[in-house]
Enzyme design. Structure first.
Site, mmCIF file in Angstrom:
data_model
loop_
_atom_site.group_PDB
_atom_site.id
_atom_site.type_symbol
_atom_site.label_atom_id
_atom_site.label_comp_id
_atom_site.label_asym_id
_atom_site.label_seq_id
_atom_site.Cartn_x
_atom_site.Cartn_y
_atom_site.Cartn_z
ATOM 1 N N CYS A 1 -11.044 3.466 -29.334
ATOM 2 C CA CYS A 1 -12.313 4.162 -29.573
ATOM 3 C C CYS A 1 -13.092 4.423 -28.291
ATOM 4 C CB CYS A 1 -13.155 3.326 -30.525
ATOM 5 S SG CYS A 1 -12.209 2.805 -31.934
ATOM 6 N N TYR B 1 1.281 -1.939 -12.194
ATOM 7 C CA TYR B 1 -0.104 -1.925 -12.684
ATOM 8 C C TYR B 1 -0.203 -1.317 -14.083
ATOM 9 C CZ TYR B 1 -0.655 -2.871 -7.727
ATOM 10 O OH TYR B 1 -0.526 -3.410 -6.475
ATOM 11 N N TYR C 1 -8.559 5.062 -13.155
ATOM 12 C CA TYR C 1 -8.512 5.745 -11.847
ATOM 13 C C TYR C 1 -8.269 7.245 -11.994
ATOM 14 C CZ TYR C 1 -6.964 0.920 -10.852
ATOM 15 O OH TYR C 1 -6.821 -0.437 -10.801
ATOM 16 N N GLU D 1 3.906 -6.898 1.889
ATOM 17 C CA GLU D 1 3.520 -7.214 0.502
ATOM 18 C C GLU D 1 3.576 -5.969 -0.386
ATOM 19 O OE1 GLU D 1 -0.497 -8.592 0.952
ATOM 20 O OE2 GLU D 1 0.097 -10.493 1.870
ATOM 21 N N ARG E 1 3.535 -1.614 -5.708
ATOM 22 C CA ARG E 1 3.776 -0.351 -6.417
ATOM 23 C C ARG E 1 5.104 0.290 -6.020
ATOM 24 N NH1 ARG E 1 -0.555 2.859 -8.071
ATOM 25 N NH2 ARG E 1 -1.809 1.816 -6.497
ATOM 26 N N GLY F 1 0.764 -1.247 0.000
ATOM 27 C CA GLY F 1 0.000 0.000 0.000
ATOM 28 C C GLY F 1 0.788 1.286 0.000
HETATM 29 N N1 LLP Z 1 -1.460 -6.970 -0.727
HETATM 30 C C1 LLP Z 1 -2.756 -7.036 -1.064
HETATM 31 C C2 LLP Z 1 -3.635 -7.929 -0.324
HETATM 32 C C3 LLP Z 1 -3.247 -6.235 -2.100
HETATM 33 O O1 LLP Z 1 -4.525 -6.289 -2.407
HETATM 34 C C4 LLP Z 1 -2.365 -5.367 -2.791
HETATM 35 C C5 LLP Z 1 -2.848 -4.541 -3.905
HETATM 36 C C6 LLP Z 1 -1.017 -5.349 -2.420
HETATM 37 C C7 LLP Z 1 -0.599 -6.156 -1.368
HETATM 38 C C8 LLP Z 1 -0.004 -4.466 -3.096
HETATM 39 O O2 LLP Z 1 -0.317 -3.149 -2.883
HETATM 40 P P1 LLP Z 1 0.708 -1.978 -3.345
HETATM 41 O O3 LLP Z 1 1.927 -2.076 -2.480
HETATM 42 O O4 LLP Z 1 1.001 -2.184 -4.763
HETATM 43 O O5 LLP Z 1 -0.072 -0.740 -3.100
HETATM 44 N N2 LLP Z 1 -4.455 -1.425 -9.933
HETATM 45 C C9 LLP Z 1 -4.416 -0.411 -8.915
HETATM 46 C C10 LLP Z 1 -3.850 -0.930 -7.632
HETATM 47 C C11 LLP Z 1 -4.579 -2.136 -7.082
HETATM 48 C C12 LLP Z 1 -3.988 -2.668 -5.816
HETATM 49 C C13 LLP Z 1 -4.575 -3.974 -5.470
HETATM 50 N N3 LLP Z 1 -4.043 -4.584 -4.314
HETATM 51 C C14 LLP Z 1 -3.658 0.801 -9.433
HETATM 52 O O6 LLP Z 1 -3.170 0.765 -10.543
HETATM 53 O O7 LLP Z 1 -3.551 1.796 -8.737
#
Ligand code: LLP
Length: 424
Positions: free
Chosen positions: A348, A377, A320, A277, A280, A243
């Site tokens: 399109c 992503y 988004y 986890e 991004r 996150g």
């Molecule tokens: N752990 C879980 C349970 C998750 O659902 C996610 C992301 C992560 C870890 C990794 O989160 P990060 O560190 O990447 O924030 N497609 C969207 C983002 C969707 C995130 C989904 N879950 C975008 O492009 O902003």
């Protein structure tokens, strides 16, 4: 540290002018910096090593951010585990060399076949998202004479204050189990054969730019662990999800050392193994999408830069309203005339827009542009919409670059279609 920037007027990734990659592999093309990926992972590793010992944490890279095997391999070699959300990701992570004991299986709707694979492979942890799913895991594990290590993913009802489509930790979201209902579920888990309910997991959303929601969620998780232990549960693992946000425009993302300090203060006193986890914050700023300016269209009210990349290649802006800076690969002189353009793709849909009302140096068709911070992503969310082939991906390391995914040919795109005999 940034490994992408101008040198002698040319946009470079490490020591490769991005122009060279476009010349060799065409456009659009995804490019990733190995050094930037490694640096981002190292930042987490260093921060965690600063608060605890190596055997007390596992950084499970969230493969959904970018599931290219070369990227998983690179991170795995540095010590990363993997957070996977489908058998497809699990398979990729195994192929990339991640060991089962460093793999976490998350996701709100894991099916029976996927759970069976996870259980048979004895992965580190399955994160449970609902009671029926927990019952199924127990049944499969029991039948296989296995003990599945599970964490219940709790929903702490904390607002991550991020985009609504990527917030996951409020009571309105489909994710996790109400933190108040968790103790009863752990009691049930303990009574089921085949389960070792030894973890608690949380993830409140993505692209968080403030530490306060993390702090709140971690505190609620710590309280829960204390309650669960008082009820006789053995909890030895806390999975804090991902996150952490990155800079797209002018955001100030949390400092990873400060994020780790929260873990030190709130979670480590519980004496648990910590799983992170991040997705991004590992891959995001390590990638760009190179695209060629095809046409300049002077509309009635606006000027459009029509580029060869589109929303199917990079969905974030249309999905988004995400902002990704776009830089010309040839640096414009400081005094270059500035023009307002919308940058749009060939698909399109009006939402096939990368930037609305952006200010750019005056452009000429044929210019090579770099859509920044596209490493997370981007490719992983791309699709074949408009029957457009998936893009090639390239990994840069110092002055070398290698193809790490072939671009699809149109034959690949249509290969799975079947025309039934009655139509022939
Ligand atoms: N752990 C879980 C349970 C998750 O659902 C996610 C992301 C992560 C870890 C990794 O989160 P990060 O560190 O990447 O924030 N497609 C969207 C983002 C969707 C995130 C989904 N879950 C975008 O492009 O902003």
């Amino acid at each position: 540290m940034s490994f992408i920037g101008y040198k002698n007027g040319k946009l470079h990734m490490e020591n490769v002018p991005l122009e060279q990659i476009a010349e060799k592999h065409g456009t659009p093309v995804y490019c990733y910096s190995a050094e930037q990926l490694a640096d981002n992972f190292h930042t987490y590793q260093k921060a965690m090593r600063g608060i605890t010992s190596d055997d007390k944490f596992t950084i499970c890279y969230a493969c959904k951010a970018n599931s290219n095997q070369a990227i998983i391999r690179l991170l795995g070699r540095m010590g990363a585990g993997a957070d996977v959300v489908s058998y497809g990701e699990m398979y990729r992570a195994f192929k990339a060399g991640i060991k089962a004991k460093k793999m976490v299986f998350a996701g709100v709707g894991k099916n029976e076949a996927e759970l069976l694979k996870a259980i048979k492979n004895d992965i580190l942890q399955i994160n449970v998202e609902s009671e029926p799913e927990m019952n199924l895991i127990a049944a499969i594990a029991h039948k296989e004479s296995k003990q599945a290590t599970i964490a219940i993913r709790v929903n702490p009802d904390v607002d991550a204050k991020t985009h609504a489509k990527i917030t996951t930790g409020t009571s309105e979201n489909k994710f996790g189990i109400d933190i108040k209902a968790a103790p009863a579920l752990y009691a049930k888990a303990k009574s089921l054969p085949g389960l070792s309910p030894t973890g608690v997991a949380v993830h409140i959303g993505s692209q968080l730019t403030d530490l306060a929601p993390f702090e709140e969620a971690f505190k609620r998780v710590a309280e829960l662990v204390t309650t669960l232990r008082a009820q006789g549960n053995t909890i030895n693992t806390v999975d804090l999800g991902g996150g952490v946000g990155i800079t797209y425009k002018d955001e100030t993302p949390p400092d990873i050392t400060k994020y780790a300090a929260l873990i030190r203060d709130i979670i480590l006193p519980l004496n648990v193994h910590v799983i992170l986890e991040p997705g991004r914050s590992i891959a995001g700023n390590a990638g760009v999408l190179l695209t060629r300016l095809m046409y300049i269209k002077e509309g009635q009210a606006k000027k459009f830069l029509i580029v060869d990349a589109a929303m199917n290649d990079m969905m974030r802006p249309s999905m988004y309203d995400a902002y990704h800076p776009i830089l010309p690969c040839n640096e414009a002189p400081p005094k270059a005339e500035k023009v307002q353009y919308d940058v749009v793709g060939p698909v399109c849909e009006s939402s096939d827009t990368f930037i609305t009302d952006g200010t750019f140096p005056k452009m000429e068709p044929g210019a090579l542009l770099s859509i920044m911070a596209s490493g997370a992503y981007g490719a992983s969310m791309s699709s074949n919409y408009n029957s457009r082939p998936l893009l090639p991906e390239v990994l840069v390391s110092d002055d070398q670059f290698d193809l790490i995914r072939k671009g699809q040919k149109i034959e690949d795109v249509i290969a799975a279609d079947i025309i039934p005999e009655w139509l022939t």
